[in-house]
Scaffold this motif. Sequence first.
Motif, PDB file in Angstrom:
ATOM      1  N   ASN A  77       0.830  -1.166  -0.020  1.00 17.42           N
ATOM      2  CA  ASN A  77      -0.022   0.049  -0.074  1.00 17.42           C
ATOM      3  C   ASN A  77       0.986   1.193   0.001  1.00 17.42           C
ATOM      4  N   THR A  78       1.919   1.115  -0.887  1.00 17.77           N
ATOM      5  CA  THR A  78       2.928   2.372  -0.968  1.00 17.77           C
ATOM      6  C   THR A  78       3.340   2.909  -2.162  1.00 17.77           C
ATOM      7  N   VAL A  79       3.230   4.132  -2.222  1.00 19.19           N
ATOM      8  CA  VAL A  79       3.760   4.713  -3.495  1.00 19.19           C
ATOM      9  C   VAL A  79       4.888   5.403  -3.163  1.00 19.19           C
ATOM     10  N   TYR A  80       5.975   5.549  -4.088  1.00 16.66           N
ATOM     11  CA  TYR A  80       7.281   5.955  -3.867  1.00 16.66           C
ATOM     12  C   TYR A  80       7.572   7.163  -4.792  1.00 16.66           C
ATOM     13  N   LEU A  81       8.458   8.058  -4.561  1.00 20.98           N
ATOM     14  CA  LEU A  81       8.866   9.374  -5.475  1.00 20.98           C
ATOM     15  C   LEU A  81      10.422   9.099  -5.112  1.00 20.98           C
ATOM     16  N   GLN A  82      11.262   8.512  -6.056  1.00 18.11           N
ATOM     17  CA  GLN A  82      12.613   8.555  -6.145  1.00 18.11           C
ATOM     18  C   GLN A  82      13.112   9.782  -6.433  1.00 18.11           C
ATOM     19  N   MET A  83      13.697  10.646  -5.902  1.00 20.32           N
ATOM     20  CA  MET A  83      14.107  11.967  -6.495  1.00 20.32           C
ATOM     21  C   MET A  83      15.720  11.905  -6.509  1.00 20.32           C
ATOM     22  N   ASN A  84      16.181  12.014  -7.706  1.00 17.13           N
ATOM     23  CA  ASN A  84      17.481  12.095  -7.977  1.00 17.13           C
ATOM     24  C   ASN A  84      18.143  13.499  -8.389  1.00 17.13           C
ATOM     25  N   ASN A  85      19.349  13.602  -8.271  1.00 11.90           N
ATOM     26  CA  ASN A  85      20.001  14.949  -8.679  1.00 11.90           C
ATOM     27  C   ASN A  85      19.283  16.285  -8.234  1.00 11.90           C
ATOM     28  N   LEU A  86      18.919  16.246  -7.037  1.00 10.05           N
ATOM     29  CA  LEU A  86      17.951  17.311  -6.516  1.00 10.05           C
ATOM     30  C   LEU A  86      18.517  18.771  -6.707  1.00 10.05           C
ATOM     31  N   LYS A  87      17.588  19.708  -6.819  1.00 12.35           N
ATOM     32  CA  LYS A  87      18.288  21.129  -6.928  1.00 12.35           C
ATOM     33  C   LYS A  87      17.569  21.823  -5.954  1.00 12.35           C
ATOM     34  N   PRO A  88      18.111  23.296  -5.690  1.00 15.20           N
ATOM     35  CA  PRO A  88      17.410  24.085  -4.697  1.00 15.20           C
ATOM     36  C   PRO A  88      16.060  24.176  -4.961  1.00 15.20           C
ATOM     37  N   GLU A  89      15.523  24.410  -6.332  1.00 14.08           N
ATOM     38  CA  GLU A  89      14.279  24.775  -6.572  1.00 14.08           C
ATOM     39  C   GLU A  89      13.139  23.399  -6.394  1.00 14.08           C
ATOM     40  N   ASP A  90      13.765  22.325  -5.947  1.00 16.29           N
ATOM     41  CA  ASP A  90      12.904  21.493  -5.582  1.00 16.29           C
ATOM     42  C   ASP A  90      12.410  21.528  -4.022  1.00 16.29           C
ATOM     43  N   THR A  91      13.084  22.305  -3.422  1.00 17.90           N
ATOM     44  CA  THR A  91      12.770  22.710  -2.022  1.00 17.90           C
ATOM     45  C   THR A  91      11.162  22.854  -1.727  1.00 17.90           C
ATOM     46  N   ALA A  92      10.382  22.049  -1.202  1.00 22.29           N
ATOM     47  CA  ALA A  92       9.153  22.311  -0.978  1.00 22.29           C
ATOM     48  C   ALA A  92       8.630  21.147   0.082  1.00 22.29           C
ATOM     49  N   THR A  93       7.413  21.538   0.501  1.00 20.63           N
ATOM     50  CA  THR A  93       6.409  20.284   0.973  1.00 20.63           C
ATOM     51  C   THR A  93       5.768  19.572  -0.046  1.00 20.63           C
ATOM     52  N   TYR A  94       6.084  18.251   0.304  1.00 19.15           N
ATOM     53  CA  TYR A  94       5.499  17.247  -0.941  1.00 19.15           C
ATOM     54  C   TYR A  94       4.493  16.438  -0.148  1.00 19.15           C
ATOM     55  N   PHE A  95       3.357  16.530  -0.992  1.00 21.55           N
ATOM     56  CA  PHE A  95       2.306  16.017  -0.736  1.00 21.55           C
ATOM     57  C   PHE A  95       1.812  14.683  -1.476  1.00 21.55           C
ATOM     58  N   CYS A  96       1.098  13.725  -0.789  1.00 21.54           N
ATOM     59  CA  CYS A  96       0.708  12.433  -1.744  1.00 21.54           C
ATOM     60  C   CYS A  96      -0.947  12.682  -1.681  1.00 21.54           C
ATOM     61  N   VAL A  97      -1.436  12.612  -3.059  1.00 21.82           N
ATOM     62  CA  VAL A  97      -2.762  12.846  -3.166  1.00 21.82           C
ATOM     63  C   VAL A  97      -3.212  11.647  -3.873  1.00 21.82           C
ATOM     64  N   ALA A  98      -4.518  11.230  -3.524  1.00 21.69           N
ATOM     65  CA  ALA A  98      -5.290  10.210  -4.266  1.00 21.69           C
ATOM     66  C   ALA A  98      -6.735  10.505  -5.022  1.00 21.69           C
ATOM     67  N   LEU A  99      -6.809   9.847  -6.058  1.00 24.91           N
ATOM     68  CA  LEU A  99      -8.135   9.789  -6.662  1.00 24.91           C
ATOM     69  C   LEU A  99      -8.516   8.552  -7.299  1.00 24.91           C
ATOM     70  N   GLY A 100      -9.981   8.542  -7.213  1.00 29.30           N
ATOM     71  CA  GLY A 100     -10.531   7.006  -7.375  1.00 29.30           C
ATOM     72  C   GLY A 100     -10.274   6.591  -8.838  1.00 29.30           C
ATOM     73  N   SER A 101      -9.964   7.551  -9.773  1.00 30.74           N
ATOM     74  CA  SER A 101     -10.013   7.351 -11.409  1.00 30.74           C
ATOM     75  C   SER A 101      -9.120   8.109 -11.918  1.00 30.74           C
ATOM     76  N   GLY A 102      -8.183   7.558 -12.565  1.00 30.37           N
ATOM     77  CA  GLY A 102      -7.192   8.337 -13.426  1.00 30.37           C
ATOM     78  C   GLY A 102      -6.137   9.268 -12.261  1.00 30.37           C
ATOM     79  N   CYS A 103      -5.484  10.477 -12.840  1.00 31.82           N
ATOM     80  CA  CYS A 103      -4.517  11.052 -12.095  1.00 31.82           C
ATOM     81  C   CYS A 103      -5.374  12.389 -11.447  1.00 31.82           C
ATOM     82  N   PRO A 104      -4.914  12.501 -10.170  1.00 31.65           N
ATOM     83  CA  PRO A 104      -5.391  13.574  -9.212  1.00 31.65           C
ATOM     84  C   PRO A 104      -4.989  15.027  -9.882  1.00 31.65           C
ATOM     85  N   THR A 105      -5.563  15.877  -9.838  1.00 30.29           N
ATOM     86  CA  THR A 105      -5.291  17.423  -9.977  1.00 30.29           C
ATOM     87  C   THR A 105      -5.693  18.304  -8.722  1.00 30.29           C
TER      88      THR A 105
END
Length: 122
Positions: A77-105
């Motif tokens: 029951n896990t989704v991963y986000l592998q982040m490589n070559n990180l840049k200062p502009e990637d600084t943020a709070t990252y949120f996981c979001v779910a939708l019953g059909s398709g990709c959430p927006t």
Amino acid sequence: QVHLVESGGDLVQPGGSLRLSCVHSGAILDYYGIGWFRQAPGKDREGVSCIKGTDGSTNYAESVKGRFTISRDNAKNTVYLQMNNLKPEDTATYFCVALGSGCPTLRHYDYWGQGTRVTVSL
């Protein structure tokens, strides 16, 4: 009750890597689309990546293509986000979001996690 719990955020130097995890529980089933969004200080939330539950197809924001990889392990029951070559502009709070059909927006989602903080700095 549905829960989305993110983890893995940390302070990392530019060029470094992190792997974020999103553990989901409750009513989220394997066919749900799971996305990662982020919000940098003083900026709007933006979509980063998504993985569909129906066929496992993925998509990425242009700013992270080639550096980030999204994957899911339905047995855990896990989704991963592998982040490589990180840049200062990637600084943020990252949120996981779910939708019953398709990709959430930003406007169309069922569940939203509490977020995990990523800081990319020397």
